[in-house]
Design an enzyme around this catalytic site. Sequence first.
Site, mmCIF file in Angstrom:
data_model
loop_
_atom_site.group_PDB
_atom_site.id
_atom_site.type_symbol
_atom_site.label_atom_id
_atom_site.label_comp_id
_atom_site.label_asym_id
_atom_site.label_seq_id
_atom_site.Cartn_x
_atom_site.Cartn_y
_atom_site.Cartn_z
ATOM 1 N N ASP A 65 58.618 0.231 -61.297
ATOM 2 C CA ASP A 65 58.917 0.524 -59.886
ATOM 3 C C ASP A 65 57.711 0.350 -58.963
ATOM 4 O O ASP A 65 57.755 0.762 -57.800
ATOM 5 C CB ASP A 65 59.449 1.963 -59.769
ATOM 6 C CG ASP A 65 60.882 2.093 -60.259
ATOM 7 O OD1 ASP A 65 61.773 1.522 -59.593
ATOM 8 O OD2 ASP A 65 61.106 2.715 -61.307
ATOM 9 N N GLU A 70 54.966 2.476 -51.323
ATOM 10 C CA GLU A 70 54.939 3.573 -50.346
ATOM 11 C C GLU A 70 54.841 4.940 -51.004
ATOM 12 O O GLU A 70 54.244 5.867 -50.450
ATOM 13 C CB GLU A 70 56.208 3.540 -49.496
ATOM 14 C CG GLU A 70 56.355 4.771 -48.624
ATOM 15 C CD GLU A 70 57.549 4.712 -47.713
ATOM 16 O OE1 GLU A 70 57.346 4.490 -46.524
ATOM 17 O OE2 GLU A 70 58.684 4.870 -48.196
ATOM 18 N N ARG A 90 56.561 7.050 -62.952
ATOM 19 C CA ARG A 90 55.846 6.543 -61.775
ATOM 20 C C ARG A 90 54.519 7.255 -61.513
ATOM 21 O O ARG A 90 53.760 6.854 -60.626
ATOM 22 C CB ARG A 90 56.750 6.644 -60.534
ATOM 23 C CG ARG A 90 58.065 5.885 -60.681
ATOM 24 C CD ARG A 90 58.687 5.541 -59.342
ATOM 25 N NE ARG A 90 57.784 4.712 -58.555
ATOM 26 C CZ ARG A 90 57.934 4.466 -57.259
ATOM 27 N NH1 ARG A 90 58.949 4.984 -56.613
ATOM 28 N NH2 ARG A 90 57.066 3.707 -56.612
ATOM 29 N N HIS A 168 65.189 9.808 -51.142
ATOM 30 C CA HIS A 168 64.044 10.216 -50.326
ATOM 31 C C HIS A 168 64.484 10.549 -48.888
ATOM 32 O O HIS A 168 65.478 10.003 -48.405
ATOM 33 C CB HIS A 168 63.018 9.070 -50.240
ATOM 34 C CG HIS A 168 62.222 8.863 -51.487
ATOM 35 N ND1 HIS A 168 62.100 7.639 -52.098
ATOM 36 C CD2 HIS A 168 61.471 9.728 -52.227
ATOM 37 C CE1 HIS A 168 61.315 7.748 -53.169
ATOM 38 N NE2 HIS A 168 60.928 9.012 -53.269
ATOM 39 N N CYS A 255 59.709 1.330 -48.429
ATOM 40 C CA CYS A 255 59.153 1.497 -49.783
ATOM 41 C C CYS A 255 58.178 0.393 -50.165
ATOM 42 O O CYS A 255 57.302 0.596 -51.006
ATOM 43 C CB CYS A 255 60.263 1.482 -50.824
ATOM 44 S SG CYS A 255 61.787 2.171 -50.284
#
Length: 263
Positions: A65, A70, A90, A168, A255
Amino acid sequence: MSFATHFTHAITRRPSGSIVCGLRAVDTGNPDLARMQSHHDAYVAALKGTGATVVELSPLETYPDSVFVEDTALCLPQGAVVMRPGTPSRLGEADEMAPHLRALYSEVVAITQPDSFIEGGDILVTGREILVGRSARSNAAGIAELTRLVAPWGHSVREVQTPTGVLHFKTDCSLLDADTVLSTRRLSASGCLAGYRVIDVPEGEEAAANTIRFNDLVLVPAGFPRTRDAILATGITVQEIGNSECAKLDGGMSCLSLRLSPS
Ligand code: CIR
């Protein structure tokens, strides 16, 4: 333009072959790397077209990812804060980003407490405050630590709630100018944007709420004409960017970059 919409630099990272292993809430099929790369190229070209310098980082196979840079940092004029992503696959992306921030900023601090989690996708910096949506990825400890870190730089943080089931906070909103927020109705109805000028995305185009204002441009995902026209009506130039592949991994316009203007 205010500090919240004017940027001298952006940081992006090219997608890697491991993108097919990227996280997703619902499986709608794997993204096509070549198509994602071509959308990414258009995105980077649009940022560069505003006169900004774009630091293009190499793909990271270890982190599927990692194209969604961001989430790894919050960039403010006075310095950058390295995040602590709230999902195990992540977490290491933040450390990968830190040296690139140090190359651009004299002050780089980090969220470090083991129980603190926070991702950049939950943070909306407006002309007057930093809104942070509590979510499955950003918790109270992470928001409290961020609040302490940015206070010496003169920034205040307001904790709000990311709608349930939404990845988000900025999945559902984006800043069009220092005081104007593009939002889904489900988010604006929560009242957390009271005091701002709010433009609701038309029903059925909720996936277009995540745009970015970058200097004179607003980058909008392609395929949402009513949202595009609503932004155009404000007088801001709009550029549509293909987002079909990132959307399969719950990613959008914001992102794909860190946007900054170090003072
Ligand atoms: C994830 O679940 O973390 C990625 N597949 C998508 C991240 C999108 N980032 C963002 O909205 N800021």
